[in-house]
Scaffold this motif. Structure first.
Motif, PDB file in Angstrom:
ATOM      1  N   ASN A  62      32.679  -6.373 -16.018  1.00  0.00           N
ATOM      2  CA  ASN A  62      32.625  -5.894 -17.403  1.00  0.00           C
ATOM      3  C   ASN A  62      32.261  -7.095 -18.271  1.00  0.00           C
ATOM      4  O   ASN A  62      32.926  -8.127 -18.207  1.00  0.00           O
ATOM      5  N   ALA A 103      35.726  -1.555 -24.125  1.00  0.00           N
ATOM      6  CA  ALA A 103      36.784  -0.677 -23.614  1.00  0.00           C
ATOM      7  C   ALA A 103      36.952   0.549 -24.508  1.00  0.00           C
ATOM      8  O   ALA A 103      37.161   1.660 -24.012  1.00  0.00           O
ATOM      9  N   LYS A 111      34.833  -0.799 -15.535  1.00  0.00           N
ATOM     10  CA  LYS A 111      36.032  -0.825 -14.706  1.00  0.00           C
ATOM     11  C   LYS A 111      37.247  -0.584 -15.587  1.00  0.00           C
ATOM     12  O   LYS A 111      37.318  -1.121 -16.679  1.00  0.00           O
ATOM     13  N   PRO A 112      38.179   0.239 -15.186  1.00  0.00           N
ATOM     14  CA  PRO A 112      38.412   0.717 -13.830  1.00  0.00           C
ATOM     15  C   PRO A 112      37.612   1.956 -13.425  1.00  0.00           C
ATOM     16  O   PRO A 112      37.783   2.464 -12.324  1.00  0.00           O
ATOM     17  N   ARG A 137      42.509  -9.008 -12.900  1.00  0.00           N
ATOM     18  CA  ARG A 137      43.201  -8.142 -13.850  1.00  0.00           C
ATOM     19  C   ARG A 137      43.636  -6.855 -13.153  1.00  0.00           C
ATOM     20  O   ARG A 137      43.074  -6.453 -12.145  1.00  0.00           O
ATOM     21  N   SER A 139      43.002  -3.982 -14.188  1.00  0.00           N
ATOM     22  CA  SER A 139      41.880  -3.040 -14.219  1.00  0.00           C
ATOM     23  C   SER A 139      41.017  -3.178 -12.966  1.00  0.00           C
ATOM     24  O   SER A 139      40.414  -2.197 -12.513  1.00  0.00           O
ATOM     25  N   ASP A 140      40.967  -4.379 -12.376  1.00  0.00           N
ATOM     26  CA  ASP A 140      40.241  -4.563 -11.117  1.00  0.00           C
ATOM     27  C   ASP A 140      40.964  -3.844  -9.977  1.00  0.00           C
ATOM     28  O   ASP A 140      40.339  -3.200  -9.139  1.00  0.00           O
ATOM     29  N   GLU A 142      42.948  -1.273 -10.374  1.00  0.00           N
ATOM     30  CA  GLU A 142      42.761   0.154 -10.660  1.00  0.00           C
ATOM     31  C   GLU A 142      41.381   0.623 -10.214  1.00  0.00           C
ATOM     32  O   GLU A 142      41.230   1.732  -9.702  1.00  0.00           O
ATOM     33  N   PHE A 143      40.368  -0.221 -10.394  1.00  0.00           N
ATOM     34  CA  PHE A 143      39.024   0.095  -9.918  1.00  0.00           C
ATOM     35  C   PHE A 143      39.058   0.323  -8.406  1.00  0.00           C
ATOM     36  O   PHE A 143      38.514   1.308  -7.907  1.00  0.00           O
TER      37      PHE A 143
END
Length: 184
Positions: A62, A103, A111-112, A137, A139-140, A142-143
């Motif tokens: 991102n 975001a 991502k995610p 993070r 979010s990574d 979660e991805f």
């Protein structure tokens, strides 16, 4: 999750974030000059070992507001140098996937969300059972979860981001030993 069985000889993918994972994340969170380009410890050696053990590498990053908040020209110089340095050490990336949205836009490519990699979902040459995500993070992680694969979250010197415990040598050792990939 994928819908096809991997072909014989299918390779796992190691999806990697860029900033904070391959290179250090500067205080302003933007690598827009050569002075801000610094590699994480052991990342080149680790990726080389994993690539030579059969993993293919894909960068998924991102880059909030690229082309808006900061220019492609300022981004491309350090980015291309990073890729050239990796290549000079035998590390190549199958793909480099960049999302430039913020975001607040809620795009599935960011991502995610997994829309940047949807074209890979039915590729029978990918061993999804051994594929993993590496980032800095949640979010990574979660991805990875959204993609149906495990994830490693790196330890970070940034107290706002430090949600992981992994280092590149530990990830490499874990994967090369055939250990289960953490499900975050």
């Amino acid at each position: 999750m994928t819908t096809s069985e991997p072909a014989q000889g299918a390779k796992p993918i190691l999806f990697v974030d860029r900033d904070g994972t391959l290179i250090t994340e500067p205080a302003d969170y933007v690598v827009d000059s050569f002075e801000k380009l610094h590699f994480l410890p052991h990342v080149i050696t680790s990726l080389w070992q994993l690539q030579n053990a059969g993993w293919e590498l894909i960068i998924v990053t991102n880059q909030d507001g690229l082309g808006d908040r900061y220019s492609w020209e300022n981004f491309n110089g350090p980015h291309e140098l990073m890729l050239d340095i990796f290549a000079s050490q035998g590390v190549t990336f199958r793909e480099v996937l960049i999302d430039t949205t913020y975001a607040r836009e809620g795009k599935a490519t960011r991502k995610p969300g997994t829309a940047l990699v949807d074209h890979l979902r039915r590729d029978p040459n990918i061993d999804w059972n051994r594929s993993a995500m590496v980032g800095d993070r949640m979010s990574d992680a979660e991805f990875g979860h959204n993609l149906g694969i495990g994830a490693f979250v790196l330890s970070s010197p940034d107290p706002q981001l430090n949600c992981g415990t992994w280092t590149w040598p530990a990830i490499t050792q874990h994967l090369l030993a055939g250990n289960p990939i953490p499900q975050q």
